[in-house]
Design an enzyme around this catalytic site. Structure first.
Site, PDB file in Angstrom:
ATOM      1  N   SER A  68     -52.841   2.403  17.538  1.00 27.04           N
ATOM      2  CA  SER A  68     -53.394   3.287  18.574  1.00 27.04           C
ATOM      3  C   SER A  68     -53.281   4.587  17.946  1.00 27.04           C
ATOM      4  O   SER A  68     -53.885   5.774  18.404  1.00 27.04           O
ATOM      5  CB  SER A  68     -52.535   3.139  19.792  1.00 27.04           C
ATOM      6  OG  SER A  68     -51.109   3.315  19.084  1.00 27.04           O
TER       7      SER A  68
ATOM      8  N   THR B  57     -48.627  -3.031  21.303  1.00 25.17           N
ATOM      9  CA  THR B  57     -49.054  -3.252  22.546  1.00 25.17           C
ATOM     10  C   THR B  57     -50.663  -3.850  22.536  1.00 25.17           C
ATOM     11  O   THR B  57     -50.967  -4.710  23.264  1.00 25.17           O
ATOM     12  CB  THR B  57     -49.266  -1.769  23.242  1.00 25.17           C
ATOM     13  OG1 THR B  57     -48.174  -1.175  23.103  1.00 25.17           O
ATOM     14  CG2 THR B  57     -49.682  -1.674  24.566  1.00 25.17           C
TER      15      THR B  57
ATOM     16  N   GLU C  88     -42.911  11.353  17.178  1.00 25.37           N
ATOM     17  CA  GLU C  88     -43.978  12.114  16.681  1.00 25.37           C
ATOM     18  C   GLU C  88     -43.388  13.785  16.592  1.00 25.37           C
ATOM     19  O   GLU C  88     -44.151  14.452  15.842  1.00 25.37           O
ATOM     20  CB  GLU C  88     -44.938  12.171  17.811  1.00 25.37           C
ATOM     21  CG  GLU C  88     -45.479  10.745  18.024  1.00 25.37           C
ATOM     22  CD  GLU C  88     -47.159  10.464  17.769  1.00 25.37           C
ATOM     23  OE1 GLU C  88     -47.682  11.498  18.030  1.00 25.37           O
ATOM     24  OE2 GLU C  88     -47.501   9.475  17.236  1.00 25.37           O
TER      25      GLU C  88
ATOM     26  N   HIS D  90     -43.655   2.923  15.641  1.00 26.77           N
ATOM     27  CA  HIS D  90     -42.903   4.174  15.330  1.00 26.77           C
ATOM     28  C   HIS D  90     -41.286   4.138  15.074  1.00 26.77           C
ATOM     29  O   HIS D  90     -40.533   5.011  14.574  1.00 26.77           O
ATOM     30  CB  HIS D  90     -43.021   4.857  16.703  1.00 26.77           C
ATOM     31  CG  HIS D  90     -44.368   5.733  17.185  1.00 26.77           C
ATOM     32  ND1 HIS D  90     -45.414   4.946  17.086  1.00 26.77           N
ATOM     33  CD2 HIS D  90     -44.654   6.983  16.813  1.00 26.77           C
ATOM     34  CE1 HIS D  90     -46.586   5.966  17.451  1.00 26.77           C
ATOM     35  NE2 HIS D  90     -46.049   7.043  16.819  1.00 26.77           N
TER      36      HIS D  90
END
Lengths: 279, 279
Positions: free
Chosen positions: B10, B74, B152, B186
């Protein structure tokens, strides 16, 4: 004019604008589009945001709105000029009303603005304040990238939010601002945390309120207000139904959202193409 | 086979998978696509994620990859079956390798899995563990929606991250897990914070490592490994160049990212349509 006013945002945050518009103009039909499939815009580049905003506005125009209100600060920063060029109806962005409201609120001190990375790095709020004659020593701007996810998770008042507020707003407090523009539709939901950190003598400018006032004025000036007596209808279109939609939506709108229509990628693509030209 | 292996995610988190693949298969060319224009996927609904994943994989296939690795948890949860149906090359997702690695790591205790709202609510990890014979009392799952934005923003080790870890992982700790699947690309960047909270005797299963092992095995079994001697090339395509791209990208890849190509909405649309059928 009976046609609805169109309002779009990158996601659900713009419902704070819808709410303010509905209070100000209770007889107007309002059609909301939230680009929940591609939210957030605030971390993304100018070209991408412009391409998305084109499709968002195009979708509203295809549904027959008489005006497009860009509730998203990042989209206002990067796409407003383009939308004014290509849309067949009037377009209002959130930045100019926010700047005007801040200038009216300040008592001659420093004005702060907080927003997403995109909004702050675009420099549009800072340019607007400078154009009104404020020197650079009276303008302070800060990116607050974690505020949006904190609000979406419903963490107003939480210890994590207090830490984030202290970290992001320290330069704002150190600059002794007397007025702070909340340059993102999510931020009004953190007003209490921000006020607790900055002190209650700092005036918080909610861009949702400022934008509703501007929309009201623009429609009246154009003679385009709905002169009917029935209560205005609220309609909702989203590009995705996110997992926590009902919970997040109600938080922004102040009541449950009912009757949501969802649109797919194909319809978004078609809406962008229908405007013609390039983003 | 000289053709590259395609990897998509993503956004930039899947670079942890690219890095693991490059270490495991140093002679393979790797082509990475990050859907940075529409990141994140983890908060979005099944139908939307499937439509995006179709375009992402379609873009890699159009560039001639010999295999598609779905680095995004996901997208693996919601789109793997669909991609296996429509793609003309083998497809690997991250969930099955993660489940296998966790079963190999556990010492007979409870297994935990953490991920985005989408991944956890899909129930795919839980189903995989149950299919291997684990009773429901030995499986614990938790959504960690703020972990992605915290990573992030580069906030590993920060007080906010410690608070979030304590909040999300309390049920995991209370269940006395001996093995925890990091079900999002992540999360390996928060390993130190997670270990500090859970204790170092809990084994953390990094899905990037597990996926690289699986890809290596699948290519070898199909006789599709590149038998050349030159070092493999890394190439990058992104749908948006986000504001903090250089900083975030280097954090995941472990070195600066060079030579990035960006693609627009039009090419994404075309890539989805080229696969035929419906998402």
């Amino acid at each position: 004019m009976r046609a609805p006013i169109g309002v779009f945002d990158s996601g659900l945050g713009g419902l704070t604008v819808l709410r303010a518009l509905h209070e100000r103009l209770p007889h107007e039909d309002l059609l909301y589009f939230g680009d929940t499939a591609r939210v957030p815009y605030g971390t993304k580049g100018e070209k991408t945001v412009r391409a998305f905003a084109r499709q968002d506005a195009g979708l509203l125009v295809a549904r027959g709105v008489k005006m497009v209100v860009v509730a998203c600060n990042t989209a206002s920063a990067f796409a407003l000029d383009h939308l004014c060029d290509v849309l067949p109806v009037p377009v209002l962005g959130v930045i100019e009303p926010g700047v005007r409201a801040a200038l009216a609120a300040t008592r001659g001190g420093t004005i702060g603005v907080i927003g997403t990375s995109g909004t702050i790095r675009s420099g549009r709020y800072q340019q607007g304040l400078a154009a009104a004659g404020l020197g650079p020593e009276r303008i302070v701007a800060a990116e607050c990238p974690l505020f949006v996810p904190l609000v979406e998770e419903g963490l107003g008042g939480h210890a994590m939010t207090r830490l984030a507020v202290a970290e992001y707003l320290r330069p704002v407090r150190d600059a002794h601002v007397d007025t702070l523009i909340l340059g993102c539709t999510h931020y009004p939901l953190l007003s209490a945390d921000i006020e607790a950190f900055l002190g209650s003598d700092v005036r918080l400018v909610d861009s949702a309120e400022a934008l509703a006032t501007a929309a009201c004025g623009a429609l009246a000036a154009a003679g385009a207000l709905n002169d009917g007596d029935e209560p205005g209808r609220l309609s909702f279109i989203l590009s995705d139904i996110p997992w926590k939609f009902a919970e997040i939506g109600a938080r922004f709108l102040g009541k449950p959202i009912e009757g949501v229509e969802s649109v797919g990628l194909d319809e978004m693509e078609a809406a962008g193409h229908a405007l013609g030209g390039q983003a």
